[in-house]
Write an enzyme that holds these catalytic residues in place. Structure first.
Site, PDB file in Angstrom:
ATOM      1  N   CYS A 163      27.584  30.456  53.785  1.00  0.00           N
ATOM      2  CA  CYS A 163      26.508  31.257  53.672  1.00  0.00           C
ATOM      3  C   CYS A 163      25.186  30.834  54.471  1.00  0.00           C
ATOM      4  O   CYS A 163      24.306  31.426  54.355  1.00  0.00           O
ATOM      5  CB  CYS A 163      26.202  32.014  52.341  1.00  0.00           C
ATOM      6  N   HIS A 209      17.912  33.635  48.043  1.00  0.00           N
ATOM      7  CA  HIS A 209      19.420  33.738  48.462  1.00  0.00           C
ATOM      8  C   HIS A 209      19.829  34.828  47.525  1.00  0.00           C
ATOM      9  O   HIS A 209      20.532  35.692  48.230  1.00  0.00           O
ATOM     10  CB  HIS A 209      20.409  32.391  47.974  1.00  0.00           C
ATOM     11  N   GLU A 215      19.158  29.604  40.606  1.00  0.00           N
ATOM     12  CA  GLU A 215      18.184  29.709  42.021  1.00  0.00           C
ATOM     13  C   GLU A 215      16.853  29.802  41.231  1.00  0.00           C
ATOM     14  O   GLU A 215      15.834  29.508  41.693  1.00  0.00           O
ATOM     15  CB  GLU A 215      18.466  30.938  43.090  1.00  0.00           C
ATOM     16  N   LYS A 222      19.279  41.084  49.827  1.00  0.00           N
ATOM     17  CA  LYS A 222      20.555  41.533  49.578  1.00  0.00           C
ATOM     18  C   LYS A 222      20.888  42.698  48.806  1.00  0.00           C
ATOM     19  O   LYS A 222      21.977  43.217  48.703  1.00  0.00           O
ATOM     20  CB  LYS A 222      21.535  40.311  49.285  1.00  0.00           C
ATOM     21  N   HIS A 235      25.661  41.107  51.391  1.00  0.00           N
ATOM     22  CA  HIS A 235      25.622  39.757  51.738  1.00  0.00           C
ATOM     23  C   HIS A 235      26.328  39.298  52.982  1.00  0.00           C
ATOM     24  O   HIS A 235      27.434  39.488  53.095  1.00  0.00           O
ATOM     25  CB  HIS A 235      26.476  38.951  50.455  1.00  0.00           C
ATOM     26  N   PHE A 285      29.025  28.315  50.044  1.00  0.00           N
ATOM     27  CA  PHE A 285      30.153  27.724  49.479  1.00  0.00           C
ATOM     28  C   PHE A 285      30.407  26.215  50.190  1.00  0.00           C
ATOM     29  O   PHE A 285      30.010  25.861  51.177  1.00  0.00           O
ATOM     30  CB  PHE A 285      31.361  28.474  49.704  1.00  0.00           C
TER      31      PHE A 285
END
Length: 413
Positions: free
Chosen positions: A165, A305, A316, A337, A342, A401
């Site tokens: 991502c 994010h 976060e 998002k 996403h 990831f």
């Protein structure tokens, strides 16, 4: 040696809430929801039956019908937004040094639709003779960068990034560094993803990462909300044209903002889960600020994010508070998002576009579907409505990831 300054002089976007930059921005500030039932395949046996698909997109505005058949949808998106960015920049390719004009372009999973369909054909027929001669070049993740280079004759640095991502934020960071150190004067960069396929949805369902609110799909992407239960898949692409500042000024370019700092770190913790204390994200934001030479008190906005997953949103938020201290409570933090879903490897690029436009317009998109914030998510997330506020400095975060972290800092000139 003094660093060369880098600005953004062109942008393109194809997203679940708009197929141009203007449409995307209008959708963002109005809180448009891009989530709907999946139309690309039969979802009968899938736990998740909705996603944020690109809608009403005509690829033949940018490519011939023959070309569209020979390239994967992720590359179609990439070429199309690259063309938008070139057009937006008003650059005359006949009057620039194409050997100093490059491409860094990423995708998290590349041509998964081509891999899926060709595998189906092969295993049904049990013979390789059914495979397309374009199969390999449709599938490989680097091909978007190559196709963009070929289309525009760009002979500078040319390669792809893949970091889940964080992919397209890494492509923007690399392009920034190449211009800054003098390897190029102009770079097209960004990311593309066409990931609403049976394998992708099924795979993320298997790891229990996606929301399964099939009866409440419009509310399913809800970053920072106490009832969040997984992310919503999105698709699309965004391309930025980065340009050395003096080069842009000399040709009278329109300049959106300056990219002034990057922070790239690793969690070194887990293949999918973020570090519980958010230390990788903390260092990413701090390194971004250090690189820019700006104090944390100059930051007005963070484009988070913000995936709508239980772990990300808490860590976060914790990381932002650690990186910015008490100043974290003076800024706005939002997640686009909530509207776009996403976009995996393309997320960083479309969110960079959103962040740049917030800097340009002093207007911050909302976080929709935020009904009741998680008690551990206690910053100001601009719930449901855009926030008018001076935005001189903004950071865009993307985390992937594998523990990949990237933060990009944009500022007004």
């Amino acid at each position: 040696m003094s660093k060369r300054r880098v600005v953004i002089s062109g942008m393109g976007a194809i997203t679940p809430i708009g197929n141009t930059v203007d449409e995307f921005w209008s959708g963002l500030i109005s809180g448009k929801n891009g989530v709907a039932p999946i139309t690309k395949f039969d979802t009968t046996h899938f736990n998740t039956k909705f996603a944020a698909e690109v809608k009403n997109f005509n690829p033949e505005l940018y490519l011939t019908a023959k070309d569209v058949r020979r390239i994967d949808p992720f590359t179609v998106f990439a070429i199309s937004t690259a063309q938008q960015a070139i057009d937006d920049s008003a650059i005359d390719l006949k009057n620039v040094d194409l050997e100093r004009f490059g491409v860094v372009y990423g995708s998290g999973i590349g041509g998964i639709k081509s891999l899926e369909s060709q595998s189906f054909d092969y295993f049904n027929a049990k013979t390789p003779q059914v495979l397309s001669p374009f199969f390999v070049t449709m599938m490989i993740a680097d091909i978007a960068a190559g196709q963009i280079s070929i289309r525009f004759g760009l002979k500078g640095p040319n390669y792809s990034t893949t970091s889940a991502c964080a992919t397209s934020s890494h492509s923007i960071a690399d392009a920034f560094m190449l211009i800054q150190r003098g390897n190029a004067d102009l770079m097209l960069c960004g990311g593309s993803e066409a990931c609403i396929t049976e394998l992708a949805i099924g795979g993320f369902n298997a790891m229990r990462a996606l929301s399964t609110w099939n009866d409440r799909y419009l509310e399913a992407s809800r970053p920072f909300d106490k009832d969040r239960n997984g992310f919503v898949m999105g698709e699309g692409s965004a391309t930025l044209l980065l340009e050395e500042y003096d080069h842009a000024v000399a040709r009278g370019a329109k300049i959106y903002a300056e990219i002034a700092g990057i922070g790239l770190t690793a969690d070194a913790h887990h293949i999918t889960a973020p570090d519980p204390e958010g230390y990788g994200a903390v260092r990413s934001m701090r390194e971004c600020l250090r690189d820019s030479g700006l104090p944390e008190t100059d930051v007005n906005y963070i484009n988070a994010h913000g995936t709508s997953t239980v772990l990300n949103d808490i860590t976060e938020t914790k990381a932002i508070k650690t990186a910015l201290g008490n100043h974290a409570y003076n800024i706005t933090v939002t997640s686009v998002k909530s509207m776009t879903g996403h976009l995996l490897g393309a997320a960083g690029a479309i969110e960079a576009v959103a962040t740049i436009l917030s800097v340009k317009n002093d207007l911050i998109p909302p976080t929709i579907n935020l009904d009741e914030p998680d008690p551990l998510c206690d910053l100001f997330y601009s719930p449901k409505k855009a926030t008018e506020s001076k935005v001189n400095v903004a950071i865009s975060n993307t985390f992937g990831f594998g523990g990949h972290n990237a933060s990009l800092l944009f500022k007004k000139l």
